[in-house]
Design a protein around this motif. Structure first.
Motif, PDB file in Angstrom:
ATOM      1  N   ASN A  91       7.355  -6.112   2.893  1.00 22.54           N
ATOM      2  CA  ASN A  91       6.537  -4.604   3.054  1.00 22.54           C
ATOM      3  C   ASN A  91       6.057  -3.749   3.831  1.00 22.54           C
ATOM      4  N   ALA A  92       8.238  -3.207   3.772  1.00 21.01           N
ATOM      5  CA  ALA A  92       8.121  -2.514   4.653  1.00 21.01           C
ATOM      6  C   ALA A  92       7.563  -1.616   4.463  1.00 21.01           C
ATOM      7  N   ASN A  93       7.657  -1.013   2.574  1.00 19.89           N
ATOM      8  CA  ASN A  93       7.351   0.429   2.098  1.00 19.89           C
ATOM      9  C   ASN A  93       6.654   0.346   2.346  1.00 19.89           C
ATOM     10  N   SER A  94       5.072  -0.253   2.877  1.00 15.48           N
ATOM     11  CA  SER A  94       3.732  -0.244   2.652  1.00 15.48           C
ATOM     12  C   SER A  94       2.911  -0.030   4.178  1.00 15.48           C
ATOM     13  N   VAL A  95       3.848  -0.511   4.608  1.00 16.69           N
ATOM     14  CA  VAL A  95       4.063  -0.450   6.618  1.00 16.69           C
ATOM     15  C   VAL A  95       4.391   0.913   6.678  1.00 16.69           C
ATOM     16  N   VAL A  96       5.691   1.935   5.632  1.00 10.54           N
ATOM     17  CA  VAL A  96       5.951   3.580   5.984  1.00 10.54           C
ATOM     18  C   VAL A  96       5.136   4.192   6.044  1.00 10.54           C
ATOM     19  N   ASP A  97       4.463   3.891   4.200  1.00  7.44           N
ATOM     20  CA  ASP A  97       3.071   4.820   4.059  1.00  7.44           C
ATOM     21  C   ASP A  97       1.961   4.487   5.293  1.00  7.44           C
ATOM     22  N   TYR A  98       1.818   3.784   5.472  1.00  9.19           N
ATOM     23  CA  TYR A  98       0.596   3.582   6.400  1.00  9.19           C
ATOM     24  C   TYR A  98       1.278   4.830   7.156  1.00  9.19           C
ATOM     25  N   VAL A  99       2.303   4.877   7.943  1.00 10.74           N
ATOM     26  CA  VAL A  99       2.768   5.343   9.220  1.00 10.74           C
ATOM     27  C   VAL A  99       2.825   7.306   8.896  1.00 10.74           C
ATOM     28  N   LEU A 100       2.928   7.066   7.954  1.00 12.35           N
ATOM     29  CA  LEU A 100       3.122   8.853   7.185  1.00 12.35           C
ATOM     30  C   LEU A 100       1.871   9.168   6.866  1.00 12.35           C
ATOM     31  N   VAL A 123      10.599   2.711  17.710  1.00 13.28           N
ATOM     32  CA  VAL A 123      11.230   1.271  18.241  1.00 13.28           C
ATOM     33  C   VAL A 123      11.565   0.175  17.446  1.00 13.28           C
ATOM     34  N   GLY A 124      12.823  -0.327  17.336  1.00 12.79           N
ATOM     35  CA  GLY A 124      12.673  -0.698  16.465  1.00 12.79           C
ATOM     36  C   GLY A 124      13.392  -0.288  15.027  1.00 12.79           C
ATOM     37  N   VAL A 125      14.944  -0.655  14.933  1.00 11.88           N
ATOM     38  CA  VAL A 125      15.247  -0.208  13.894  1.00 11.88           C
ATOM     39  C   VAL A 125      15.632  -0.815  12.779  1.00 11.88           C
ATOM     40  N   GLY A 126      14.770  -1.836  12.504  1.00 14.18           N
ATOM     41  CA  GLY A 126      15.235  -2.665  10.970  1.00 14.18           C
ATOM     42  C   GLY A 126      14.492  -2.412   9.476  1.00 14.18           C
ATOM     43  N   ASN A 127      14.282  -3.474   8.823  1.00 15.15           N
ATOM     44  CA  ASN A 127      13.284  -2.798   8.229  1.00 15.15           C
ATOM     45  C   ASN A 127      12.777  -1.513   7.392  1.00 15.15           C
ATOM     46  N   VAL A 128      11.657  -2.159   8.177  1.00 17.07           N
ATOM     47  CA  VAL A 128      10.566  -1.233   8.414  1.00 17.07           C
ATOM     48  C   VAL A 128      10.963  -0.157   8.701  1.00 17.07           C
ATOM     49  N   GLY A 129      12.256  -0.081  10.145  1.00 16.20           N
ATOM     50  CA  GLY A 129      11.605   1.450  10.867  1.00 16.20           C
ATOM     51  C   GLY A 129      13.611   2.376  10.663  1.00 16.20           C
ATOM     52  N   ARG A 355      -4.491  -1.946  -2.934  1.00 18.87           N
ATOM     53  CA  ARG A 355      -3.686  -0.785  -2.714  1.00 18.87           C
ATOM     54  C   ARG A 355      -2.428  -0.910  -3.375  1.00 18.87           C
ATOM     55  N   ARG A 356      -1.890   0.355  -3.831  1.00 19.81           N
ATOM     56  CA  ARG A 356      -0.517   1.115  -4.670  1.00 19.81           C
ATOM     57  C   ARG A 356      -0.025   2.300  -3.731  1.00 19.81           C
ATOM     58  N   GLU A 357       1.371   1.267  -3.726  1.00 20.99           N
ATOM     59  CA  GLU A 357       2.721   2.146  -2.683  1.00 20.99           C
ATOM     60  C   GLU A 357       2.712   3.234  -3.389  1.00 20.99           C
ATOM     61  N   CYS A 358       3.313   4.492  -2.654  1.00 23.90           N
ATOM     62  CA  CYS A 358       3.593   6.227  -2.817  1.00 23.90           C
ATOM     63  C   CYS A 358       4.404   5.737  -3.930  1.00 23.90           C
ATOM     64  N   SER A 359       5.599   4.428  -4.317  1.00 26.92           N
ATOM     65  CA  SER A 359       6.549   4.667  -5.224  1.00 26.92           C
ATOM     66  C   SER A 359       5.900   4.540  -6.419  1.00 26.92           C
ATOM     67  N   SER A 360       4.896   3.814  -6.300  1.00 26.55           N
ATOM     68  CA  SER A 360       3.487   3.565  -7.849  1.00 26.55           C
ATOM     69  C   SER A 360       3.087   4.742  -8.081  1.00 26.55           C
ATOM     70  N   LEU A 361       3.140   5.842  -7.962  1.00 19.45           N
ATOM     71  CA  LEU A 361       2.755   7.110  -7.900  1.00 19.45           C
ATOM     72  C   LEU A 361       3.135   8.677  -8.449  1.00 19.45           C
ATOM     73  N   LYS A 362       3.253   8.964  -9.523  1.00 18.42           N
ATOM     74  CA  LYS A 362       3.811  10.159 -10.374  1.00 18.42           C
ATOM     75  C   LYS A 362       3.558  11.860 -10.671  1.00 18.42           C
ATOM     76  N   VAL A 363       4.217  11.947  -9.132  1.00 21.28           N
ATOM     77  CA  VAL A 363       4.266  13.560  -8.935  1.00 21.28           C
ATOM     78  C   VAL A 363       4.596  13.942 -10.073  1.00 21.28           C
TER      79      VAL A 363
END
Ligand code: NAI
Ligand SMILES: O=C(O)C(=O)[C@H](O)COP(=O)(O)O
Length: 385
Positions: A91-100, A123-129, A355-363
């Motif tokens: 769910n890394a993309n989901s957390v990144v959507d939240y932070v953005l 702080v913490g630069v793994g999958n999410v960071g 809730r869908r991720e940004c990657s599911s949306l076509k702009v």
């Protein structure tokens, strides 16, 4: 074969129905009686997995459909020869959507036209960071990376990482470490009185890692002062019985749902399905993509966006706007008793809207600049030009 599973794991029947009998139980109250006859145990983050739960059971495989593993006694499982698998990155993309989305709201609060003027300490630069850093770099932000374990493991990347103090001096600080208590890099209460005292009211502190990474008593005290940073918390000490006073003091309060995109949850199930099949010597026939419906909001259009920065923020928050989750949590905290508030916290998570991720949306962009297109791509949107 008996599979005991947290009832909140989505698509249990679809993935595991033909592997064994599935017994669904509450993850929060799962007991040794619930699991004693099980061969396979599937959990999420709310079940403590160790000797208290599993001693004397038949369980040979444990899967957690989450990134975090702090609820699992990994050493004990290994000692007992019980195979374990988590779902790293699910769910890394989901957390990144939240932070953005939080960042976009913060930029508006500070009346910044261009949000990339902000510096961000990760702080913490793994999958999410790591994913967050990549997106922020592409969007033109100044990003400081703090990850002492990686800095020690990757001595060749000498200038890539900064210390915690330098990360904490950025306009925005986003925490993405695991919760650890017994390692050289312990994160339990990593941000305490001293670290908070160095921050000021021009800064934003976001925690979507684990609640215990911040000393919440120290945070409560700090937030009572005049020069405290703005704070966005998705994770809390003592979930689900979180401190309502802290909720009232933070700027954005959400009930541990940063990773709750449909994609993130389904990928979590898929990853433990794959690991369980491998352990059981079974073929893997199912994929997360089979079970993801078309999103209800699949397209947004911009024709010559005059304010390019606003266009990005609008699209981002069409996908996910944390203010709705914030409002629900504040409402839940009005319940009079600790027990009722705890139940309400868990209900918000159990009944979470799709809730869908940004990657599911076509702009769809017409007559817009190359730099705007690049920004949309950096966030992960699909583009139609
Ligand atoms: N709020 C939510 O819904 C979610 C929260 N999480 C939490 O986020 C955490 C991070 O997730 P991932 O990035 O996927 O994990 P990861 O394991 O890929 O990365 C964690 C990084 O933190 C670093 N780290 C460890 N100790 C550190 C320290 N003392 N200071 C700075 N860095 C340190 C590690 O070296 C690693 O690079 C998870 O462990 C989980 O607790 C994960 C998903 C959803
Ligand atoms: O993946 C993780 O780690 C998380 O924090 C999950 O988003 C937590 O979800 P639940 O397991 O608590 O449903």
């Amino acid at each position: 074969m008996l599979i005991v599973a947290d009832e909140n794991i989505p698509l249990l029947d679809a993935f595991f129905g033909d592997i064994g009998e599935i017994r669904r139980v509450s993850g929060r109250t799962m007991s040794s009686d619930d699991v004693k006859d099980a061969d396979v145990l599937l959990v999420r983050s709310v079940t403590r997995v160790g000797s208290d739960l599993l001693e004397g059971s038949r369980v040979r495989f444990v899967g957690t459909a989450t990134i975090g593993t702090d609820h699992v006694d990994l050493g004990w499982l290994e000692e007992k020869g019980i195979r374990f698998s988590a779902a790293p990155g699910c769910n890394a993309n989901s957390v990144v959507d939240y932070v953005l989305a939080v960042l976009s709201l913060y930029a508006e609060r500070r009346a910044l036209d261009d949000w990339s003027q902000l510096s961000v300490g990760i702080v913490g630069v793994g999958n999410v960071g790591g994913e967050l850093a990549e997106k922020l770099f592409r969007l033109g932000f100044t990003v400081k990376l703090c990850d002492p374990p990686r800095a020690d493991r990757e001595p060749e990347s000498e200038n890539k990482f900064v210390g915690l103090d330098e990360a904490l001096a950025c306009d925005v600080v986003s925490l993405h470490t695991p919760l650890t208590r017994d390692s050289a890099y312990q994160t339990y209460h990593m941000v305490g009185e001293q670290q908070l005292a160095g921050m000021n009211s021009e800064q934003l502190l976001i925690n979507s890692g684990r609640g215990e990474v911040i000393d919440s008593a120290a945070l409560g005290k700090c937030l009572a002062g005049a020069n405290a940073p703005l704070v966005a918390l998705d994770v809390w000490e003592q979930e689900p019985r979180i401190n309502p006073d802290l909720v009232s003091k933070v700027w954005l309060a959400t009930p541990h749902i940063a990773g709750y995109s449909l994609e993130g949850k389904v990928q979590g199930t898929e990853m433990i399905y794959q690991a369980a099949c491998q352990f059981l010597g079974l073929p893997t026939r199912k994929k997360a993509g089979q079970f993801l419906p078309e999103p209800a909001l699949s397209k947004v259009s911009f024709t010559s966006a005059a304010d390019e920065h606003a266009a990005v923020r609008i699209a981002l928050r069409a996908c996910y706007d944390p203010r709705q989750d914030d409002a629900r949590l504040r409402n839940a905290m009005k319940k009079p008793s600790v027990d009722d508030r705890g139940k309400a916290f868990d209900s918000l998570r159990r009944d979470y809207p799709v809730r869908r991720e940004c990657s599911s949306l076509k702009v769809q962009l017409k007559g817009t600049s190359k730099s705007l297109q690049d920004s949309f791509r950096a966030i992960g949107f699909k583009l139609k030009i």
